[in-house]
Design a protein around this motif. Structure first.
Motif, short mmCIF file in Angstrom:
data_model
loop_
_atom_site.label_atom_id
_atom_site.label_comp_id
_atom_site.label_asym_id
_atom_site.label_seq_id
_atom_site.Cartn_x
_atom_site.Cartn_y
_atom_site.Cartn_z
N GLY A 159 0.77 -1.23 0.00
CA GLY A 159 0.00 0.00 0.00
C GLY A 159 0.80 1.28 0.00
N ALA A 160 2.10 1.20 -0.19
CA ALA A 160 2.94 2.40 -0.23
C ALA A 160 3.02 2.88 -1.68
CB ALA A 160 4.34 2.08 0.32
N PHE A 161 1.89 3.41 -2.17
CA PHE A 161 1.77 3.72 -3.60
C PHE A 161 2.70 4.86 -4.04
CE2 PHE A 161 -2.44 1.96 -2.39
CZ PHE A 161 -2.36 0.79 -3.13
N ALA A 162 2.83 5.90 -3.20
CA ALA A 162 3.71 7.01 -3.57
C ALA A 162 5.17 6.55 -3.62
CB ALA A 162 3.55 8.17 -2.59
N GLN A 163 5.56 5.71 -2.66
CA GLN A 163 6.91 5.15 -2.70
C GLN A 163 7.11 4.31 -3.96
OE1 GLN A 163 6.98 3.28 1.34
NE2 GLN A 163 9.06 4.10 1.36
N ALA A 164 6.12 3.50 -4.28
CA ALA A 164 6.21 2.66 -5.47
C ALA A 164 6.35 3.52 -6.72
CB ALA A 164 4.99 1.75 -5.58
N ALA A 165 5.61 4.62 -6.78
CA ALA A 165 5.70 5.53 -7.93
C ALA A 165 7.09 6.16 -8.00
CB ALA A 165 4.63 6.61 -7.84
N GLU A 166 7.64 6.55 -6.85
CA GLU A 166 8.97 7.15 -6.83
C GLU A 166 10.02 6.15 -7.32
OE1 GLU A 166 12.10 8.91 -3.48
OE2 GLU A 166 9.97 8.80 -3.02
N THR A 167 9.90 4.90 -6.88
CA THR A 167 10.84 3.87 -7.34
C THR A 167 10.69 3.62 -8.83
OG1 THR A 167 10.78 2.83 -5.15
CG2 THR A 167 11.58 1.48 -6.98
N THR A 168 9.45 3.66 -9.31
CA THR A 168 9.21 3.45 -10.75
C THR A 168 9.78 4.61 -11.57
OG1 THR A 168 7.17 2.30 -10.12
CG2 THR A 168 7.46 2.82 -12.45
N GLU A 169 9.70 5.81 -11.02
CA GLU A 169 10.33 6.95 -11.70
C GLU A 169 11.83 6.70 -11.88
OE1 GLU A 169 9.07 9.54 -13.10
OE2 GLU A 169 7.32 10.31 -12.04
N LEU A 183 3.04 2.23 -17.56
CA LEU A 183 1.69 1.84 -17.15
C LEU A 183 1.62 1.66 -15.64
CD1 LEU A 183 -1.08 1.08 -18.44
CD2 LEU A 183 -0.30 -1.29 -18.40
N SER A 184 2.62 0.99 -15.07
CA SER A 184 2.66 0.82 -13.62
C SER A 184 2.76 2.16 -12.91
CB SER A 184 3.84 -0.07 -13.23
OG SER A 184 3.67 -1.38 -13.71
N LEU A 185 3.56 3.07 -13.46
CA LEU A 185 3.70 4.40 -12.85
C LEU A 185 2.36 5.12 -12.80
CD1 LEU A 185 5.59 6.60 -11.73
CD2 LEU A 185 5.86 7.42 -14.08
N MET A 186 1.63 5.10 -13.91
CA MET A 186 0.33 5.76 -13.93
C MET A 186 -0.61 5.14 -12.91
SD MET A 186 -0.25 6.29 -18.05
CE MET A 186 -1.89 7.01 -17.80
N ARG A 187 -0.64 3.83 -12.83
CA ARG A 187 -1.53 3.15 -11.87
C ARG A 187 -1.15 3.49 -10.43
NH1 ARG A 187 -1.42 -2.65 -15.11
NH2 ARG A 187 -3.24 -2.27 -16.44
N ARG A 188 0.14 3.54 -10.16
CA ARG A 188 0.58 3.83 -8.79
C ARG A 188 0.29 5.27 -8.39
NH1 ARG A 188 5.70 -0.07 -10.22
NH2 ARG A 188 4.63 -1.99 -9.58
N PRO A 232 -13.87 11.02 -11.53
CA PRO A 232 -13.76 12.16 -10.62
C PRO A 232 -12.48 12.06 -9.81
CG PRO A 232 -15.32 10.56 -9.78
CD PRO A 232 -14.95 10.11 -11.16
N PRO A 233 -11.96 13.19 -9.33
CA PRO A 233 -10.73 13.13 -8.53
C PRO A 233 -10.93 12.27 -7.29
CG PRO A 233 -11.26 15.39 -9.15
CD PRO A 233 -12.46 14.56 -9.51
N ALA A 234 -9.89 11.50 -6.96
CA ALA A 234 -9.92 10.66 -5.77
C ALA A 234 -9.08 11.29 -4.67
CB ALA A 234 -9.38 9.27 -6.09
N PRO A 235 -9.51 11.17 -3.40
CA PRO A 235 -8.71 11.73 -2.31
C PRO A 235 -7.39 10.98 -2.18
CG PRO A 235 -10.44 10.34 -1.44
CD PRO A 235 -10.70 10.47 -2.90
N ALA A 236 -6.34 11.72 -1.79
CA ALA A 236 -5.05 11.06 -1.58
C ALA A 236 -5.16 10.07 -0.43
CB ALA A 236 -3.97 12.13 -1.28
N ARG A 237 -4.47 8.96 -0.56
CA ARG A 237 -4.55 7.93 0.45
C ARG A 237 -3.37 8.03 1.42
NH1 ARG A 237 -6.08 2.35 -2.78
NH2 ARG A 237 -7.66 3.20 -4.16
N ALA A 238 -3.64 7.68 2.67
CA ALA A 238 -2.55 7.54 3.63
C ALA A 238 -1.82 6.24 3.32
CB ALA A 238 -3.09 7.51 5.06
N GLU A 239 -0.52 6.26 3.52
CA GLU A 239 0.29 5.09 3.14
C GLU A 239 0.98 4.50 4.35
OE1 GLU A 239 3.17 5.62 0.21
OE2 GLU A 239 1.77 6.19 -1.36
N ALA A 240 1.23 3.19 4.23
CA ALA A 240 2.13 2.55 5.18
C ALA A 240 3.55 2.97 4.83
CB ALA A 240 1.99 1.03 5.08
N ARG A 241 4.34 3.30 5.82
CA ARG A 241 5.74 3.69 5.60
C ARG A 241 6.66 2.67 6.25
NH1 ARG A 241 5.65 7.35 1.74
NH2 ARG A 241 7.67 8.12 2.39
N GLU A 242 7.87 2.63 5.75
CA GLU A 242 8.83 1.70 6.36
C GLU A 242 9.25 2.24 7.71
OE1 GLU A 242 12.00 1.28 3.59
OE2 GLU A 242 10.97 -0.27 2.44
#
Length: 242
Positions: A159-169, A183-188, A232-242
């Motif tokens: 569930g750490a989607f922002a981290q996953a996006a950063e790693t994909t970048e 495609l994975s980056l867009m989904r994340r 429609p825009p979705a609210p930002a989600r809280a993430e699990a962090r390491e």
């Protein structure tokens, strides 16, 4: 011994900049990367001086070893020298970043994957173009790309989607034409509630593909963009962090 993204040798607290010459850099890199396995002196001399005759190449290697012994304190603790071979000692009191990167990347623990990703500072021995080096540089770059893909998937799974996006970048900086990674980056980004960044990623992907390869974005990318544009825009989600 740092070989990734730069060449640097530190002995205790002191740097040894006098070792950063093209031939010493190539010799130390070749020995350290061989990980304790002996290298035939004649073969090594030919690798380092491919345009020389064998006697001349072997003589150049002897001079280079003498130069290394003068500049590296206690050479025998790091390099085993015989008449026929040279080897980086398996018990050498040294850390070689490329070898440590491989060790961590092979681990089953995601924390080690993160450490490996941080350790990879760039291509192996940049600025050195010896033929022996090119395959090894490409192999480590491929290992790094695979590591990033694995790390991003693990981050997404917890569930750490922002981290996953950063790693994909970071992965896309290594493989900018990988449509699956785009495609994975867009989904994340979308899963993290960052729809604008997901759409911006599509624009970057399309520009890269069209400008560099002359091809259009694939159907999955186009379809995901259409869904994100319509939703429609979705609210930002809280993430699990390491």
């Amino acid at each position: 011994v740092d070989l990734l993204g730069q060449f640097r040798v530190r002995h205790g607290a002191a740097e040894l900049p006098e070792l950063d010459t093209p031939r010493l850099r190539a010799l130390l890199g070749r020995l350290a990367l061989n990980g304790g396995r002996a290298l035939d002196r004649a073969a090594l001399a030919f690798e380092l001086w491919p345009d020389s005759t064998e006697p001349r190449a072997r003589g150049s290697l002897r001079k280079l070893l003498h130069s290394l012994a003068r500049r590296l304190p206690d050479l025998g603790a790091y390099v085993e020298v015989s008449d026929r071979s040279l080897a980086w000692r398996a018990d050498a009191p040294a850390v070689v970043d490329a070898l440590e990167f491989e060790r961590l990347a092979a681990s089953r623990h995601p924390a080690d994957w993160q450490s490996a990703a941080q350790l990879y500072a760039g291509p192996l021995l940049p600025g050195t173009f010896d033929p022996w080096l090119l395959d090894e540089r490409a192999r480590l770059a491929d290992l790094f790309a695979g590591l990033l893909a694995r790390l991003a998937s693990e981050q997404e799974a917890r569930g750490a989607f922002a981290q996953a996006a950063e790693t994909t970048e970071r992965l896309l900086r290594e493989a900018p034409f990988d449509e699956g990674a785009w495609l994975s980056l867009m989904r994340r980004y979308a899963a993290a509630g960052e729809r604008a960044r997901a759409l911006e990623a599509f624009d970057r992907c399309r520009a890269a593909l069209e400008d560099e390869l002359g091809v259009e974005a694939g159907a999955e990318l186009v379809a995901l963009r259409a869904r994100l544009t319509a939703a429609p825009p979705a609210p930002a989600r809280a993430e699990a962090r390491e």
